[in-house]
Every structure is written in C-alpha cells, then in structure tokens.
Design a protein around this motif. Sequence first.
Motif, PDB file in Angstrom:
ATOM      1  N   TYR A 169       0.750  -1.206  -0.010  1.00  0.00           N
ATOM      2  CA  TYR A 169       0.156   0.236   0.021  1.00  0.00           C
ATOM      3  C   TYR A 169       0.951   1.228  -0.037  1.00  0.00           C
ATOM      4  O   TYR A 169       2.125   1.012   0.424  1.00  0.00           O
ATOM      5  CB  TYR A 169      -1.010   0.202   1.230  1.00  0.00           C
ATOM      6  CG  TYR A 169      -0.441  -0.130   2.522  1.00  0.00           C
ATOM      7  CD1 TYR A 169      -0.271   1.112   3.210  1.00  0.00           C
ATOM      8  CD2 TYR A 169       0.143  -1.310   3.216  1.00  0.00           C
ATOM      9  CE1 TYR A 169       0.209   1.356   4.502  1.00  0.00           C
ATOM     10  CE2 TYR A 169       0.518  -1.120   4.429  1.00  0.00           C
ATOM     11  CZ  TYR A 169       0.695  -0.086   5.196  1.00  0.00           C
ATOM     12  OH  TYR A 169       1.229   0.090   6.442  1.00  0.00           O
ATOM     13  N   THR A 197     -11.672   6.047   8.797  1.00  0.00           N
ATOM     14  CA  THR A 197     -11.141   4.631   8.326  1.00  0.00           C
ATOM     15  C   THR A 197     -12.198   4.233   7.601  1.00  0.00           C
ATOM     16  O   THR A 197     -13.659   4.267   7.621  1.00  0.00           O
ATOM     17  CB  THR A 197     -11.086   3.808   9.687  1.00  0.00           C
ATOM     18  OG1 THR A 197     -12.400   3.930  10.424  1.00  0.00           O
ATOM     19  CG2 THR A 197     -10.203   4.441  10.667  1.00  0.00           C
ATOM     20  N   ARG A 200      -9.400  -1.358   4.465  1.00  0.00           N
ATOM     21  CA  ARG A 200      -7.997  -1.405   3.791  1.00  0.00           C
ATOM     22  C   ARG A 200      -7.429  -0.024   3.506  1.00  0.00           C
ATOM     23  O   ARG A 200      -6.812   0.244   2.733  1.00  0.00           O
ATOM     24  CB  ARG A 200      -8.012  -2.241   2.723  1.00  0.00           C
ATOM     25  CG  ARG A 200      -8.422  -3.767   3.113  1.00  0.00           C
ATOM     26  CD  ARG A 200      -7.838  -4.691   1.661  1.00  0.00           C
ATOM     27  NE  ARG A 200      -6.562  -4.508   1.391  1.00  0.00           N
ATOM     28  CZ  ARG A 200      -5.909  -4.676  -0.072  1.00  0.00           C
ATOM     29  NH1 ARG A 200      -6.881  -4.857  -0.783  1.00  0.00           N
ATOM     30  NH2 ARG A 200      -4.877  -4.607  -0.287  1.00  0.00           N
ATOM     31  N   SER A 201      -8.147   1.026   4.398  1.00  0.00           N
ATOM     32  CA  SER A 201      -7.595   2.547   4.021  1.00  0.00           C
ATOM     33  C   SER A 201      -7.852   3.500   5.150  1.00  0.00           C
ATOM     34  O   SER A 201      -9.202   2.922   5.915  1.00  0.00           O
ATOM     35  CB  SER A 201      -8.483   2.912   2.618  1.00  0.00           C
ATOM     36  OG  SER A 201      -8.148   4.088   2.455  1.00  0.00           O
ATOM     37  N   HIS A 202      -7.259   4.600   5.297  1.00  0.00           N
ATOM     38  CA  HIS A 202      -7.684   5.531   6.195  1.00  0.00           C
ATOM     39  C   HIS A 202      -6.954   6.577   5.710  1.00  0.00           C
ATOM     40  O   HIS A 202      -6.042   6.710   5.097  1.00  0.00           O
ATOM     41  CB  HIS A 202      -7.589   4.988   7.447  1.00  0.00           C
ATOM     42  CG  HIS A 202      -6.190   5.112   8.417  1.00  0.00           C
ATOM     43  ND1 HIS A 202      -5.615   3.969   8.467  1.00  0.00           N
ATOM     44  CD2 HIS A 202      -5.385   6.038   8.544  1.00  0.00           C
ATOM     45  CE1 HIS A 202      -4.251   4.048   8.988  1.00  0.00           C
ATOM     46  NE2 HIS A 202      -3.962   5.498   9.073  1.00  0.00           N
ATOM     47  N   TRP A 226      -3.138   9.994   3.045  1.00  0.00           N
ATOM     48  CA  TRP A 226      -4.264   8.947   2.729  1.00  0.00           C
ATOM     49  C   TRP A 226      -3.672   7.466   2.437  1.00  0.00           C
ATOM     50  O   TRP A 226      -3.044   7.329   1.434  1.00  0.00           O
ATOM     51  CB  TRP A 226      -5.079   9.423   1.781  1.00  0.00           C
ATOM     52  CG  TRP A 226      -6.374   8.652   1.395  1.00  0.00           C
ATOM     53  CD1 TRP A 226      -6.978   7.667   1.998  1.00  0.00           C
ATOM     54  CD2 TRP A 226      -7.300   8.896   0.197  1.00  0.00           C
ATOM     55  NE1 TRP A 226      -7.927   7.056   1.266  1.00  0.00           N
ATOM     56  CE2 TRP A 226      -8.169   7.937   0.309  1.00  0.00           C
ATOM     57  CE3 TRP A 226      -7.454   9.876  -0.673  1.00  0.00           C
ATOM     58  CZ2 TRP A 226      -9.443   8.044  -0.709  1.00  0.00           C
ATOM     59  CZ3 TRP A 226      -8.398   9.781  -1.756  1.00  0.00           C
ATOM     60  CH2 TRP A 226      -9.334   8.680  -1.809  1.00  0.00           C
ATOM     61  N   TYR A 227      -3.730   6.631   3.367  1.00  0.00           N
ATOM     62  CA  TYR A 227      -3.410   5.452   2.930  1.00  0.00           C
ATOM     63  C   TYR A 227      -4.247   4.395   2.083  1.00  0.00           C
ATOM     64  O   TYR A 227      -5.224   4.331   2.413  1.00  0.00           O
ATOM     65  CB  TYR A 227      -2.818   4.430   4.302  1.00  0.00           C
ATOM     66  CG  TYR A 227      -2.014   5.234   5.218  1.00  0.00           C
ATOM     67  CD1 TYR A 227      -0.607   5.067   4.749  1.00  0.00           C
ATOM     68  CD2 TYR A 227      -2.366   5.845   6.255  1.00  0.00           C
ATOM     69  CE1 TYR A 227       0.283   5.620   5.349  1.00  0.00           C
ATOM     70  CE2 TYR A 227      -1.314   6.466   7.024  1.00  0.00           C
ATOM     71  CZ  TYR A 227       0.139   6.333   6.663  1.00  0.00           C
ATOM     72  OH  TYR A 227       0.922   6.988   7.541  1.00  0.00           O
ATOM     73  N   ARG A 228      -3.892   4.084   0.884  1.00  0.00           N
ATOM     74  CA  ARG A 228      -4.528   3.316   0.085  1.00  0.00           C
ATOM     75  C   ARG A 228      -3.991   2.243  -0.585  1.00  0.00           C
ATOM     76  O   ARG A 228      -2.565   2.171  -0.907  1.00  0.00           O
ATOM     77  CB  ARG A 228      -5.053   4.154  -1.375  1.00  0.00           C
ATOM     78  CG  ARG A 228      -5.425   5.797  -0.749  1.00  0.00           C
ATOM     79  CD  ARG A 228      -6.010   6.373  -1.944  1.00  0.00           C
ATOM     80  NE  ARG A 228      -7.071   5.566  -2.493  1.00  0.00           N
ATOM     81  CZ  ARG A 228      -7.748   5.975  -3.597  1.00  0.00           C
ATOM     82  NH1 ARG A 228      -7.045   6.775  -4.374  1.00  0.00           N
ATOM     83  NH2 ARG A 228      -8.664   5.145  -4.131  1.00  0.00           N
ATOM     84  N   LEU A 372      -4.237  -2.641   6.345  1.00  0.00           N
ATOM     85  CA  LEU A 372      -4.041  -1.828   5.188  1.00  0.00           C
ATOM     86  C   LEU A 372      -3.518  -2.755   3.966  1.00  0.00           C
ATOM     87  O   LEU A 372      -3.604  -2.354   2.726  1.00  0.00           O
ATOM     88  CB  LEU A 372      -3.334  -0.714   5.375  1.00  0.00           C
ATOM     89  CG  LEU A 372      -3.853   0.327   6.390  1.00  0.00           C
ATOM     90  CD1 LEU A 372      -2.802   1.403   6.735  1.00  0.00           C
ATOM     91  CD2 LEU A 372      -5.080   1.147   5.881  1.00  0.00           C
TER      92      LEU A 372
END
Length: 373
Positions: A169, A197, A200-202, A226-228, A372
């Motif tokens: 990610y 949240t 798998r992302s936040h 932004w974690y993707r 994530l």
Amino acid sequence: MTKWRIRIVGGSLGGLFAAALLRRDGHDVRIYERSAGGLAGRGAGLVSQPDISSILRAVGCEHVAQIGVVAKERIYFDRDGGIAERYPTPQMQISWDYLYNTFRAFSDGEAYSLGRSVRSVAQDETGALLRFEDGAEDHAGLVIGADGVGSVVREAVIGQPSPSLYAGYVAWRGLFPEQALPKDAAEILLDRFAFYTMPRSHILGYVVAGPNGEMAPGKRRYNWVWYRPAPGRQGLDEALTDAKGQIHRYSLAPGALSQERREGLLSEAAMLLPPPFAAAVGAEPQPFIQAIFDFEAPKMAKDCVALLGDAAFVVRPHTAMGVAKAAGDALALRIRLAESADIESALVAYDRDRRPVGVSIAARGRQLGKALE
C-alpha cells in the motif's frame, strides 16, 4: 578517546544527528547526500519522543521541541462528515523542517556535500572505501549508512543486496498553506487531529508549522495522509509512475503526478471521503506519494561500517517513531565510540544496544498496518 575519520552516507535527519554528535566529540565527520538540492521543506510534523528530547539536550537546542503546533483533540469522522468520536487528547507536532534546519546548521560548508551519490562501500584492513557514481573515492575509519529505505551501504554490512520489501500500500500526501482550506473544512479540521477509516484504507490530517517554523494561525500548513492499497509490483509501479511515464522506486515527489491522475484522485476523494477530507485533498495542487516498505537488518554493523535509521530498520509511519529511532541510534553510537578503544568493538556493542529496539518498532509498525495490506 581516539578521533576517527568518519563518513556518513545520507544527509537527512539520521545522518545529521550522527554528524552533530560525533563532530562534538572531535571526530572528522563529513556527510555525503545524493540529492542535489537538499532536503529542506520535505517534512511535516513529528511526535516528540524521549530520544528526540535527549538529542536536542545533547546539542543544546531544547527550544526546538517547542516549535510546532498542538492539536487540541482527536476526532473521527463518519462518512457524512459528522464527528462520530471525540477524544480530548492534545498532541504537539514538532516542526520537521525546523528540526532539520537546526541540525543542518551543524554541518555546513564542506562538512555536507550535496549531489554526491555513493555507488558502493567496501572494507579492507585499513578501513572502508566509498566509491561514488562519478568515479571518485574516499576512505574512512568508519562509514555510517544513514541512506534510508534504498540504502546502498547495507550490502557492506549484510554481505548481499538487501532491498526493502514493499508492504502492498501507499500513502498519498498533501502539505499546503492552511489558508488554502475551504472555510467549511477549515472550521472542523484546523487545530484537530482528524481521522476517517475505511476497509483497507484510512486518512488522517493535522496542522503543522510553516516551512520556517511559523506557528501563528494563517502561517501554518495543513498535512494529510491517505493510505490506499496498491497491491503487488504492478500496483506499486502504477502508483509511482510520473507524468512522463517514468516509474520511480520509492516515492513520487510533488509536481510529478500527472493532471489526469490528480483529477482521478479528486473524484475518488469526493466519492469515498467525508466532505472535510475531500476538500483537503482538493486543496493540494501537487499531491505526492510515499510507498510503504519494510526492512529489518539481521545486523546493524560489521567491522567499520554501521547502519543507522531507515538504512537498518524501515518502520512504517503509523508508529510515529522513525525520527526518534534514528535519534536513539545516533545517541547510542556516540556513547559506544566514546567508551571503546577500537571501532569494531564499539560497533558490536552498538548492534547489541539498538537492534532489539529496531525489531520491536518494526513489529509494531507491521501490526498497525496489517489492516491496510
């Protein structure tokens, strides 16, 4: 105490920490940084930790810990932008740029060489030999690899190529003047540590000091992350492809993203994020990307070469411990060099001190990022 000829590969905070401490002890220290333009302006905020306080005391700069912005509370959004949870837990974000500039001032002139890319490090009976991409060489009694996620010094310690491992990610990021936030978003985001949240992302966001440590409202900056997911090699390559079609290895700098991809990001933000965060994403004209990697060195030193910071352990940013870990490494290395008669025994003790710390922080980072992957 023996005074050594020390060369540091990597001029970000880890290398600067080590240089400032070791130069104070009378060593001949020089930093080689591969970037031609330097690293100022690349950071946001960081959480103060005991090792950061300790290294600031060691160089007489305790005031730096007061240069930052306090988030008065933590909030968690629901999908519609309402506050689902609220926690009155104030938290200071120290200015990365001010910290960097403070330590950069300890390594000026010839002590810090820009645009010097080290190709390899080799050891012999008299020390360590650095070979540069331009064909030049330098010799030192001690080489410190503080060259981060893509360290070239690792191989001299570990004995084989040791790349960092992609976690699956990436972190999309924005960092811009707070005044660019639309009014409605600013009213709810400023002076708060905000989160949202998703599976798998936040995303999270908070205010940081201005590029020169400005703390007054209106002079600060807003930082979002932004974690993707971007699974596999294909996902990584797609994420790190710039506007010219070139694939980068670890990150995509501000200005490198194509306009088409930025427009796609804004569309996805509007579809997936609470309105305040969608507005924050839209307020960043040049989003940038940091891929998330893991790495644990099986040893942090060999003979007259040591690893420090992310060169030794790449820890995920969820730990908020990367800078503090580098500071702790530098402090420990200084102590061991001061009390040992030779470099090899100093580095054996350094490895014994710091490798368990790195293992623990890296494990914590993987645990925090597991949802994530």
